[in-house]
Write a protein that holds these residues in place. Sequence first.
Motif, PDB file in Angstrom:
ATOM      1  N   SER A   1     -11.093  -2.755  -0.350  1.00 55.07           N
ATOM      2  CA  SER A   1     -10.279  -1.620   0.075  1.00 55.07           C
ATOM      3  C   SER A   1      -9.029  -2.156   0.766  1.00 55.07           C
ATOM      4  O   SER A   1      -9.127  -3.046   1.603  1.00 55.07           O
ATOM      5  CB  SER A   1     -11.050  -0.744   1.071  1.00 55.07           C
TER       6      SER A   1
ATOM      7  N   GLN B   1      -4.437  12.914  -0.148  1.00 52.36           N
ATOM      8  CA  GLN B   1      -5.026  12.919   1.185  1.00 52.36           C
ATOM      9  C   GLN B   1      -6.152  13.945   1.272  1.00 52.36           C
ATOM     10  O   GLN B   1      -5.892  15.141   1.245  1.00 52.36           O
ATOM     11  CB  GLN B   1      -3.962  13.292   2.223  1.00 52.36           C
TER      12      GLN B   1
ATOM     13  N   GLU C   1       1.643   5.212   1.270  1.00 55.30           N
ATOM     14  CA  GLU C   1       1.162   4.643   0.014  1.00 55.30           C
ATOM     15  C   GLU C   1      -0.047   5.389  -0.551  1.00 55.30           C
ATOM     16  O   GLU C   1      -0.464   5.128  -1.675  1.00 55.30           O
ATOM     17  CB  GLU C   1       0.781   3.169   0.199  1.00 55.30           C
ATOM     18  N   ILE C   2      -0.633   6.266   0.255  1.00 57.24           N
ATOM     19  CA  ILE C   2      -1.858   6.941  -0.194  1.00 57.24           C
ATOM     20  C   ILE C   2      -1.503   8.290  -0.800  1.00 57.24           C
ATOM     21  O   ILE C   2      -0.968   9.165  -0.119  1.00 57.24           O
ATOM     22  CB  ILE C   2      -2.844   7.088   0.967  1.00 57.24           C
TER      23      ILE C   2
ATOM     24  N   GLU D   1       0.368   4.960   5.470  1.00 60.77           N
ATOM     25  CA  GLU D   1      -0.134   6.208   4.897  1.00 60.77           C
ATOM     26  C   GLU D   1       0.726   6.724   3.736  1.00 60.77           C
ATOM     27  O   GLU D   1       0.225   7.431   2.861  1.00 60.77           O
ATOM     28  CB  GLU D   1      -0.294   7.290   5.967  1.00 60.77           C
TER      29      GLU D   1
ATOM     30  N   ALA E   1      -8.111   2.860  -0.779  1.00 58.17           N
ATOM     31  CA  ALA E   1      -7.080   2.606   0.229  1.00 58.17           C
ATOM     32  C   ALA E   1      -7.291   3.525   1.418  1.00 58.17           C
ATOM     33  O   ALA E   1      -7.731   4.662   1.271  1.00 58.17           O
ATOM     34  CB  ALA E   1      -5.690   2.812  -0.372  1.00 58.17           C
ATOM     35  N   VAL E   2      -6.990   3.014   2.582  1.00 58.28           N
ATOM     36  CA  VAL E   2      -7.120   3.764   3.829  1.00 58.28           C
ATOM     37  C   VAL E   2      -5.840   3.533   4.620  1.00 58.28           C
ATOM     38  O   VAL E   2      -5.291   2.423   4.607  1.00 58.28           O
ATOM     39  CB  VAL E   2      -8.315   3.242   4.656  1.00 58.28           C
ATOM     40  N   ALA E   3      -5.366   4.572   5.305  1.00 58.42           N
ATOM     41  CA  ALA E   3      -4.169   4.400   6.130  1.00 58.42           C
ATOM     42  C   ALA E   3      -4.527   3.645   7.412  1.00 58.42           C
ATOM     43  O   ALA E   3      -5.642   3.771   7.917  1.00 58.42           O
ATOM     44  CB  ALA E   3      -3.577   5.761   6.474  1.00 58.42           C
TER      45      ALA E   3
ATOM     46  N   THR F   1     -11.429  11.883   5.719  1.00 61.12           N
ATOM     47  CA  THR F   1     -11.577  10.648   4.944  1.00 61.12           C
ATOM     48  C   THR F   1     -12.953  10.021   5.144  1.00 61.12           C
ATOM     49  O   THR F   1     -13.514   9.428   4.236  1.00 61.12           O
ATOM     50  CB  THR F   1     -10.497   9.630   5.378  1.00 61.12           C
TER      51      THR F   1
END
Lengths: 406, 406
Positions: free
Chosen positions: A238, A249, A245-246, A243, A194-196, A253
């Motif tokens: 992905s 950190q 949800e991540i 953010e 996952a990525v913001a 990244t």
Amino acid sequence: MARIVMKFGGTSVADLDRIRNVATRVKREVDAGHEVAVVVSAMSGVTNQLVKWCSDLSPLHDAREYDTVVATGEQVTIGLLSIALQTIGVDARSWQGWQIPITTDGAHGKARVEEIDGSRLVSAMGRGQVPVIAGFQGIGPEERVATLGRGGSDLSAVAIAAAVKADRCDIYTDVDGIYTTDPRIVPRARKLPAVAYEEMLELASVGAKVLQTRSVELAMKQKVRVQVLSSFEDRPGSMVVDEDEIVEQPLVTGVAYSRDEAKVTLRRVPDKPGIAATVFGPLADANVNVDMIVQNLASDGTTDMTFTVGKADVPRAREVLEKERASIGYAEVLADPEVTKISIVGIGMRSHAGVAATMFKTLAEKGINIQVISTSEIKTSVLVGAEYTELAVRALHTAYGLDAPA
Amino acid sequence: MARIVMKFGGTSVADLDRIRNVATRVKREVDAGHEVAVVVSAMSGVTNQLVKWCSDLSPLHDAREYDTVVATGEQVTIGLLSIALQTIGVDARSWQGWQIPITTDGAHGKARVEEIDGSRLVSAMGRGQVPVIAGFQGIGPEERVATLGRGGSDLSAVAIAAAVKADRCDIYTDVDGIYTTDPRIVPRARKLPAVAYEEMLELASVGAKVLQTRSVELAMKQKVRVQVLSSFEDRPGSMVVDEDEIVEQPLVTGVAYSRDEAKVTLRRVPDKPGIAATVFGPLADANVNVDMIVQNLASDGTTDMTFTVGKADVPRAREVLEKERASIGYAEVLADPEVTKISIVGIGMRSHAGVAATMFKTLAEKGINIQVISTSEIKTSVLVGAEYTELAVRALHTAYGLDAPA
């Protein structure tokens, strides 16, 4: 039952076999009971050929005619995919931008979507029909076809997902997700689950060519959940999400790079107030996007001003600057396309000092000269000579602990 | 000052150099003070590729999607030619069918033009701008793109010439005029300075592929003066005009041939009233054009029925006939694509007897078997085995005194 927008890029529809493969994937979602709309790009290579023809006829061609030409690539794909879907028993119909309509601001070649009327698409999906939509295009003033700029099919997909209130926008591409950096350069790059939105925005804008920048901006604004996944494999991709949800950190990244920019230097510009506006106003008026800017310290009342523009915009930028030569009063324009922008990106940078310092130290140790620096809250970018690209990316990937376990 | 519609076919715009050449020709007319509109086809080969993709995906594809795909060929050309014109200082703008609009009956793949709103084109020409119009396309129901069928760009040109009340419609092509027959088969074929609409109609319909049939019908109806000329040479072409304008009428004006048809035979059809309607009604409903028809004498209450359809329509014709098998009650369908239709054409045939007899005698002397005969007021056609094409055309050309002096 969910409503899903599926988007397939050029390599996913590169030939008839791949188009049939896409049709099978779409049918799978339809058979699972979902409402599906599909957005497609031109068959791989087609757009480049069309662009080349326009450029060969004239480097400074009419953007409205350019749009008329290049928009055909997607039109071919929607017709072919609709036929392929019908052949396997899926009700489908093609949609061009003007038929929906997708209204844009009419900035030809790089138009922005202003409004999408999703009603006809929603009603088609309600009847069990799959709309197959041409990405990358909409309609501008005087009923002219307008394209959204390269990679604009992602934007089309996200905008359509927002317009039809889709639960998810799946972007099928030739990579299977978003990586810490380009795996072709760093074999030990890792896929991010996952990525913001914000990180993805910075990664996209510096050339991690998975999702087009404006599509990510739009997804963030409209809260469209985007999944990036491979059209050739059956693995989860992905997710690009909020953010919050991540969970974990990292400081950095990913490491991204872009070869799409050229460095332009104006030599001996008078060092007086308002000079930046004199330079960058006309460029903006000519739709030339300026990215990094640096101005050297003045000596003898003049200064050198350096900035970057898209490589394709160099002829236009030169033309504008030549025309404004008298009002700006510079000595010389230099353009250098042999540069790469390299960036480190991470939401974690917000709350930690010294992240950029590691970057400068790492590059210095490898003997790489930094030509321009620019920073934002979650990104630091440097411009270096193009020949250092791989060396710099690899060194930074290791320095920030991003390498996958050996 | 005249108003001229110039039409350029696929070989005239086959690559960028030829597109530049077309731009130069257009500029010449503009510089001479004329108001000019241009109609173009797809770049040579492009349409065939697009058609092949559709057929490869499904032989019985959705004609609406087929139209979406193939209409892109012309769209590319109008954009490129507009850029080429602008580059040499001619104000130009591209027009797609839906933008004008060109309204059709929506019979996708072979649509008929119903109405053209010429007002925006006339107003553009009045401002000194050259409209560059996509041939072969218009708009059908539900705002779908509809194509006019192969060769439809000629039709577009004539229809546009009528809509804007042009003084002349110049059809530029890869031949320099209309010949007594195909010069590739008969080197001593002669160029005709003028041909009557009606003759041209018969010549076009039997495959002298210079002008598309429906474009000639329309020119005749709307009294559009058409000139056929070469885009590669600077010589006058052949005018297609009213028959009153043609001073000396030969008995036979030309010998034409067509390899585009296939012979279909229904074996052992019940010989009863109304049987023809049972066969040809469903074919017409499926948009399959039937051309020559012959019915053998009945024996034992059944008969063989032979007719010709376009080669591309054979799968569709077979499908229709299979479906109607019970109601027609035939024993077998045979399709033979190895046939050629050969025709002699001339307005002079109206007032002279015995013209067709010469044809039958000439073919008999060469040992060529005639499979089907059909006649009209100014034409006699025969269907022969494809392998006799050249032999038959040459013999007839000589027999009717059409050979140029040696």
